[in-house]
Design a protein around this motif. Structure first.
Motif, short mmCIF file in Angstrom:
data_model
loop_
_atom_site.label_atom_id
_atom_site.label_comp_id
_atom_site.label_asym_id
_atom_site.label_seq_id
_atom_site.Cartn_x
_atom_site.Cartn_y
_atom_site.Cartn_z
N ALA A 1 -9.15 1.75 -4.40
CA ALA A 1 -8.07 2.29 -3.57
C ALA A 1 -8.64 2.82 -2.26
O ALA A 1 -8.06 2.62 -1.18
N GLY A 2 -9.79 3.49 -2.35
CA GLY A 2 -10.44 3.99 -1.14
C GLY A 2 -10.86 2.86 -0.21
O GLY A 2 -10.72 2.94 1.01
N GLY B 1 -1.38 6.24 -5.89
CA GLY B 1 -2.67 6.41 -5.22
C GLY B 1 -2.96 7.82 -4.76
O GLY B 1 -4.10 8.31 -4.91
N GLN B 2 -1.96 8.48 -4.19
CA GLN B 2 -2.19 9.84 -3.70
C GLN B 2 -2.64 10.76 -4.82
O GLN B 2 -3.53 11.59 -4.66
N ALA C 1 -7.54 -5.78 -2.92
CA ALA C 1 -6.23 -5.42 -3.47
C ALA C 1 -6.02 -6.08 -4.84
O ALA C 1 -5.46 -5.47 -5.75
N ARG C 2 -6.47 -7.33 -4.97
CA ARG C 2 -6.37 -8.00 -6.27
C ARG C 2 -7.19 -7.26 -7.33
O ARG C 2 -6.75 -7.08 -8.47
N GLY C 3 -8.40 -6.85 -6.94
CA GLY C 3 -9.23 -6.08 -7.86
C GLY C 3 -8.57 -4.76 -8.23
O GLY C 3 -8.64 -4.32 -9.39
N LEU C 4 -7.92 -4.14 -7.25
CA LEU C 4 -7.22 -2.88 -7.50
C LEU C 4 -6.09 -3.08 -8.50
O LEU C 4 -5.92 -2.29 -9.44
N TRP D 1 0.83 -1.21 0.00
CA TRP D 1 0.00 0.00 0.00
C TRP D 1 0.87 1.26 0.00
O TRP D 1 0.56 2.22 -0.72
N ASP D 2 1.92 1.26 0.78
CA ASP D 2 2.80 2.44 0.85
C ASP D 2 3.39 2.76 -0.52
O ASP D 2 3.46 3.93 -0.92
N VAL D 3 3.83 1.72 -1.23
CA VAL D 3 4.39 1.92 -2.57
C VAL D 3 3.30 2.44 -3.52
O VAL D 3 3.52 3.42 -4.26
#
Length: 242
Positions: A207-208, A83-84, A134-137, A75-77
């Motif tokens: 992502a949200g 994402g931001q 996450a997989r969907g993302l 998530w951080d990466v």
């Protein structure tokens, strides 16, 4: 018949030669020995079971630690590189950033699926849910990458096709800015044609969801790890397991 009688008489005679005290002591010794042998076997079995249970708990803790590291690092990466930016954009806006993706993004989770059955069901459910999102993302980011590349290709071909006209219009002034303007216009035009805004919005939505789920998962994993530590310490102390 007479042989049986002789055999019985011989056994009685032999039995009579053994002092009663020795018979009693021998019988008692056999009983006590059998009891302690059985007790030792049961204790050994219990300790083996306890060691197995401690190992199971330690594996569950290890799985939680590794899963937490994997999902938070991923998530951080994603958030810092992609994402931001996309979450800050207006709803429905196509995003042209391309995020490189590896072939396998959740190696730890996939290798530790068997350990989920040994942890708290509520925590396991949260883990499965966040990895599902996450997989969907990832799949939607991959699709968004593809659509962005298509828009870039169309825009590049368009600019090359009208390059001479652009140069004549721009003269010696800012020809690159003119190219960039037409390139951006054509990319946006193609994005509208292929409804890229829908794909980018799917990335935002997922992502949200992952961000929200991660906020709930991290404290749940921390609590589960603390509970496992308590169980491991208690079982080690009770059974004197090293």
């Amino acid at each position: 018949m007479s042989m049986n009688k002789e055999w019985i008489e011989s056994f009685v005679c032999l039995f009579g030669m053994v002092p009663l005290k020795e018979l009693f002591v021998g019988a008692l010794g056999a009983l006590v020995g059998g009891y302690f042998t059985l007790r030792g076997a049961r204790e050994s079995h219990r300790l083996e079971f306890e060691r197995g249970r401690v190992l199971q708990l330690e594996n569950a803790k290890r799985a939680l630690v590794l899963i937490r590291i994997e999902i938070t690092a991923a998530w951080d990466v994603f958030y810092s590189e992609y994402g931001q930016e996309i979450l800050a954009e207006e709803k429905g806006t196509p995003n042209f950033s391309i995020l490189p993706l590896s072939g396998s993004n959740f190696v730890v989770y996939e290798s530790l699926l068997g350990e989920l059955s040994t942890i708290d069901p509520g925590v396991a459910e949260k883990i499965v849910r966040i990895y599902s999102r996450a997989r969907g993302l990832v799949e939607n980011v991959r699709l968004n990458n593809y659509e962005a590349e298509q828009c870039f290709k169309v825009a590049s071909e368009y600019v090359q096709a009208i390059d001479k006209d652009l140069l004549s219009m721009a003269g010696d002034r800012a020809e690159e800015s003119v190219r960039a303007e037409h390139y951006s216009m054509k990319a946006l035009e193609h994005a509208e044609i292929i409804n890229m805004g829908i794909t980018s919005q799917a990335v935002r939505d997922l992502a949200g969801e992952v961000k929200t789920a991660l906020g709930l998962l991290e404290p749940a994993i921390e609590k589960a790890i603390e509970q496992l530590d308590e169980q491991i310490s208690l079982m080690r102390a009770r059974s004197k397991i090293d």
